[in-house]
Design an enzyme around this catalytic site. Structure first.
Site, PDB file in Angstrom:
ATOM      1  N   HIS A   1      50.381  87.721 -23.087  1.00  0.00           N
ATOM      2  CA  HIS A   1      49.248  86.791 -22.884  1.00  0.00           C
ATOM      3  C   HIS A   1      49.715  85.371 -23.249  1.00  0.00           C
ATOM      4  CE1 HIS A   1      46.521  90.282 -22.639  1.00  0.00           C
ATOM      5  NE2 HIS A   1      47.122  90.731 -23.722  1.00  0.00           N
TER       6      HIS A   1
ATOM      7  N   SER B   1      50.632  94.367 -22.272  1.00  0.00           N
ATOM      8  CA  SER B   1      50.037  93.840 -23.498  1.00  0.00           C
ATOM      9  C   SER B   1      50.647  94.531 -24.720  1.00  0.00           C
ATOM     10  CB  SER B   1      48.515  93.987 -23.436  1.00  0.00           C
ATOM     11  OG  SER B   1      47.888  93.287 -24.489  1.00  0.00           O
TER      12      SER B   1
ATOM     13  N   GLU C   1      50.019  86.379 -18.506  1.00  0.00           N
ATOM     14  CA  GLU C   1      49.157  87.420 -17.958  1.00  0.00           C
ATOM     15  C   GLU C   1      49.408  87.592 -16.462  1.00  0.00           C
ATOM     16  OE1 GLU C   1      45.143  86.441 -18.967  1.00  0.00           O
ATOM     17  OE2 GLU C   1      45.401  86.968 -21.090  1.00  0.00           O
TER      18      GLU C   1
END
Length: 313
Positions: free
Chosen positions: A198, A156, A225
């Site tokens: 994401h 992330s 993800e």
């Protein structure tokens, strides 16, 4: 010497075969990047985390965690600590690095320089770079990667900082728009791309395209993800996990970016888009033009992506 602020420096900077994962090469000291799109599985198969541990050298590897991006660093560390203990890691610890001052402490620098694997957790990439920007800790990470062949991983926010040109923030608009994203400077392990995470789950294609309109000289990389882009320096690209990696090549694009006003819709013509599903490894051929098994445009993009950034010291 006085360092320029990151955003000011950023403004100055503007201007083979496909193999299944089971056939992937064994870990080496070549240096690997494991760039994770976030929300990686920590409870079931844990394929990505197992791959990171393996590329770092296995159960006895010296694994260091950086939790500075997280708003809840203690809880974040506790979660990963439990997972890696269950995976059999015997030398896994968090680096005491949460502030800008921490990034200059000798013990922090030593731990990172001696690491076999370094994992940056999620959170806020801007918070993480406030700690690491042009710091001795960042330089130690580069030494570990470039000299010792350490594996550097980030999920992330930890993925976003891998590139030199970092997507700092921006709205996921329905269509690409001018100046709806803000760029900043990351760690520079990836030299020729902008990374977004994401990706499919948060519908960020337009956001990535908006960033590429500002920097059409770079590739755009969107990582889903529970999916990781694994770069073996100068050799191969692999996709691990459940989703896919989207690679957008704007280098031959025609755009109206310089003609429209901020937040206007963008025209972007001639983009190349490649979708790399999990389960494939792409070995970059030594002679791109002689490889007929895949489109030349794909190999050109993957060659650029496999060329990691220079050591920063």
């Amino acid at each position: 010497m006085t360092l320029l602020p990151r955003r000011q420096l950023l403004s100055l900077l503007l201007g083979s075969a496909v193999l299944p994962i089971s056939c992937a090469a064994q870990p080496s000291h070549r240096g690997h990047l494991v760039i994770i799109g976030g929300a990686e599985d920590r409870q079931q198969d844990r394929v990505i985390l197992k791959r990171f541990l393996s590329l770092s050298g296995g159960a006895n590897a010296r694994i260091k965690f950086i939790t500075a991006a997280s708003g809840f660093p203690d809880a974040t560390w506790a979660s990963y600590q439990a997972v890696f203990a269950d995976l059999g890691a015997t030398d896994c610890e968090r680096v005491p690095l949460l502030t800008r001052d921490d990034a200059s402490k000798p013990d922090v620098v030593r731990q990172l320089a001696e690491a076999d694997g370094i994992f940056m957790t999620g959170g806020d990439q801007n918070r993480l770079m406030e700690c690491l920007w042009e710091s001795p800790a960042a330089q130690a990470m580069h030494r570990a990667f470039h000299i010792s062949g350490a594996c550097i991983a980030g999920t992330s926010a930890g993925a976003a900082v891998m590139s030199r040109q970092m997507l700092a923030q921006g709205t996921a608009t329905p269509n690409p728009e001018k100046d709806v994203v803000q760029m900043d400077i990351g760690l520079g392990f990836v030299a020729n791309a902008i990374i977004d995470q994401h990706f499919s789950q948060r519908q960020r294609l337009s956001r990535l395209l908006s960033a590429l309109a500002q920097r059409p000289d770079l590739l755009g990389v969107g990582i889903d993800e529970d999916t990781a882009l694994v770069i073996e320096r100068g050799l191969s690209i692999e996709v691990v996990g459940r989703g896919a990696v989207t690679v957008v090549d704007p280098r031959k694009m025609r755009s109206n970016f310089d003609l429209v006003e901020p937040e206007d819709k963008l025209e972007m013509l001639g983009l190349q888009l490649h979708l790399l599903p999990a389960g494939h490894r792409y070995v970059v051929p030594t002679n791109l033009k002689n490889n007929k098994k895949q489109p030349l445009a794909l190999w050109e993009a993957l060659y650029l992506l496999a060329q990691t950034g220079p050591m920063r010291d």
